[in-house]
Each structure stands twice: as C-alpha cells, then as structure tokens.
Design an enzyme around this catalytic site. Sequence first.
Site, PDB file in Angstrom:
ATOM      1  CG  ASP A 105       0.798  -7.312   0.167  1.00 38.20           C
ATOM      2  OD1 ASP A 105       0.752  -8.159   1.078  1.00 38.20           O
ATOM      3  OD2 ASP A 105       0.281  -6.187   0.269  1.00 38.20           O
TER       4      ASP A 105
ATOM      5  CG  ASP B 208      -3.694  -5.685  -0.307  1.00 33.96           C
ATOM      6  OD1 ASP B 208      -3.779  -5.392   0.902  1.00 33.96           O
ATOM      7  OD2 ASP B 208      -3.850  -4.846  -1.218  1.00 33.96           O
TER       8      ASP B 208
ATOM      9  CG  HIS C 115      -8.378  -4.965  -0.550  1.00 35.72           C
ATOM     10  ND1 HIS C 115      -8.100  -4.549   0.733  1.00 35.72           N
ATOM     11  CD2 HIS C 115      -7.337  -4.531  -1.319  1.00 35.72           C
ATOM     12  CE1 HIS C 115      -6.943  -3.889   0.725  1.00 35.72           C
ATOM     13  NE2 HIS C 115      -6.459  -3.877  -0.494  1.00 35.72           N
TER      14      HIS C 115
ATOM     15  CG  HIS D 144     -10.720  -2.082   0.762  1.00 35.46           C
ATOM     16  ND1 HIS D 144      -9.655  -1.241   0.560  1.00 35.46           N
ATOM     17  CD2 HIS D 144     -10.636  -2.493   2.055  1.00 35.46           C
ATOM     18  CE1 HIS D 144      -8.933  -1.159   1.678  1.00 35.46           C
ATOM     19  NE2 HIS D 144      -9.520  -1.910   2.606  1.00 35.46           N
TER      20      HIS D 144
ATOM     21  CG  HIS E  30      -5.496  -3.551  -5.258  1.00 39.48           C
ATOM     22  ND1 HIS E  30      -6.001  -2.299  -5.054  1.00 39.48           N
ATOM     23  CD2 HIS E  30      -4.965  -3.943  -4.063  1.00 39.48           C
ATOM     24  CE1 HIS E  30      -5.794  -1.930  -3.800  1.00 39.48           C
ATOM     25  NE2 HIS E  30      -5.163  -2.916  -3.169  1.00 39.48           N
TER      26      HIS E  30
ATOM     27  CE  LYS F 253      -0.703  -6.662   3.538  1.00 40.58           C
ATOM     28  NZ  LYS F 253      -1.227  -5.641   2.607  1.00 40.58           N
TER      29      LYS F 253
ATOM     30  CB  CYS G 260       2.225  -3.511   1.695  1.00 39.02           C
ATOM     31  SG  CYS G 260       0.506  -3.031   1.387  1.00 39.02           S
TER      32      CYS G 260
HETATM   33  C1  VGL Z   1      -0.427  -2.100  -1.563  1.00 39.20           C
HETATM   34  C2  VGL Z   1      -1.487  -0.264  -2.451  1.00 39.20           C
HETATM   35  C3  VGL Z   1      -2.713  -0.795  -2.114  1.00 39.20           C
HETATM   36  C4  VGL Z   1       0.853  -2.809  -1.284  1.00 39.20           C
HETATM   37  C5  VGL Z   1      -1.636  -2.634  -1.205  1.00 39.20           C
HETATM   38  O1  VGL Z   1       0.865  -4.065  -1.238  1.00 39.20           O
HETATM   39  O2  VGL Z   1       1.887  -2.129  -1.130  1.00 39.20           O
HETATM   40  N1  VGL Z   1      -0.354  -0.917  -2.168  1.00 39.20           N
HETATM   41  N2  VGL Z   1      -2.772  -1.972  -1.494  1.00 39.20           N
HETATM   42 ZN    ZN Z   2      -4.648  -2.941  -1.183  1.00 42.70          ZN
END
Ligand code: VGL
Ligand code: ZN
Length: 238
Positions: free
Chosen positions: A9, A50, A52, A56, A97, A122, A176
């Site tokens: 990510d 990530d 979404h 979400h 995000h 994901k 993550c």
């Molecule tokens: C993440 C919060 C929400 C991450 C992803 O990449 O760690 N954290 N979505």
């Molecule tokens: Zn996320």
Amino acid sequence: MKAALIVVDMQEDFCPPNGSLAVHEARTLAPTINTLLSHPGFTLRVASKDNHPANHISFASNHPAPDNLPFSSFVTMTNPAPGKHTETKPQRLWPIHCVAGTTGADLIPEIDASKFDLYVHKGMDARVEMYSAFADAFGNLDKEVNRSSVDVDLRGVLREHGITDVFCVGVAGDYCVKSTAVDAARAGFRSFLVEDATRCVDAGEGWEEAKRELREAGVGLVKSDGVEVKGLLVEEQL
Ligand code: VGL
Ligand code: ZN
C-alpha cells in the site's frame, strides 16, 4: 529457499503531504524499499494496493452521526461469507481513502514500480475490511468469498512459485503490513517484517501492540541491512 518481497500500500492517500490517511514519514520509505526491490535475492516482487469502492464500510462518512468520526469511531462489521453472517467484528472507521480509479489510490511515483511482478488489489468488497493482501478481516481467502474483495489468490501464487520466505514492507505497519505478515506466517511461509521499511498509523502504542501480535504469530522483525536480507543473495548464489 525462495523469497518474495511484498510492498504494501505505498499509495498517495497513505503518504504526506496530501494523503487523506497520511502515515507519518511514509514517503521517506521509498529509497529503502527501492533498495530492497533491486535486491537480486527476491524471486517475486509484489505490490498490494488498497482499492476501495466509494461505499466501503471503513469510510466514516458512510455511517450516520454521531458515531462516524474518522480514526475514533467503530462500527460492527458482519462476515459476508456464505453461512457466516452471525460472525461480527468491530471495525475502526477511516477517512475516505484509496477509492479505485482516483489519484489517491496511485502508487507514489518514488517507488520503482518497474520491478513489480504482480499487483494485488484488495478491499474491493464494500461489506468488509481487508487489511491483509491474503484474506479479509474475517480470514476469508478470496476464493471463499467470490473473489469480490481481492483480485489475486496470493497464497496460491506464492506456492506456485515455490516461495518459502516472505518479506513485508510499506504502510501501515500496524494495519496492512502487520496483517499481511501475520497471514503469510499462517499460510505456512517464513514471514518477516522489515522494521525500517514501514511506518505506522499509531506509531507509539499501536506499533508496540502490533509487534506483540507479530511475535506471537511467529513473524520475524528484521532490518533492511540485517542478516536475513543479506543472506538471500548468498543462498541464491549457492
Ligand atoms: C490501511 C487503514 C485503512 C493500510 C488500509 O494500508 O494499512 N490502513 N486501510
Ligand atoms: Zn483501506
């Protein structure tokens, strides 16, 4: 042994100065991660993203006030898998995000993306959180939940390539990256988290708690210039 590097990510929304869920110093990780990406000892270099939908479950703005404050509110999330709807979990709420197709979801340009062999998208099922690149928050692997949350069977791909060791880097260390490293260990790989190649949402107690979970799961905490990473090249040359 055969090693894979999973870069988790490293996207605009997780990086200062403009990311909506910016993790302190995340962008400064790029040189360290690029050095790892150029390491000849990795058989496979994977990037997770990530990705979404706008509706979400983890987005605070998708829930009614007053319990919809990003970072501090939680909602109850239900396992979307067939026959598992009685299982629930608290889900922390986040700012919007990494919405698919937006610039916030782009990998930061400082990362040398030409090195990646595989991308894992994901968090694509609106009903469930997915921190790990292997499975959703309930541990459902993609195949069990109609591939709706993720587009790659990461465990299967790593097995096909004969991967024995997985090294995880990126953001966020306490979300993550931790979840991906723990799931790698649960899937039977030797799993390592490279500490100087990650940054956390909650750098203090959040990271201390994450380290306890990682140790408990058998994940090794290593340094990018440590023997575990250096040893890859040696073994590869044997
Ligand atoms: C993440 C919060 C929400 C991450 C992803 O990449 O760690 N954290 N979505
Ligand atoms: Zn996320």
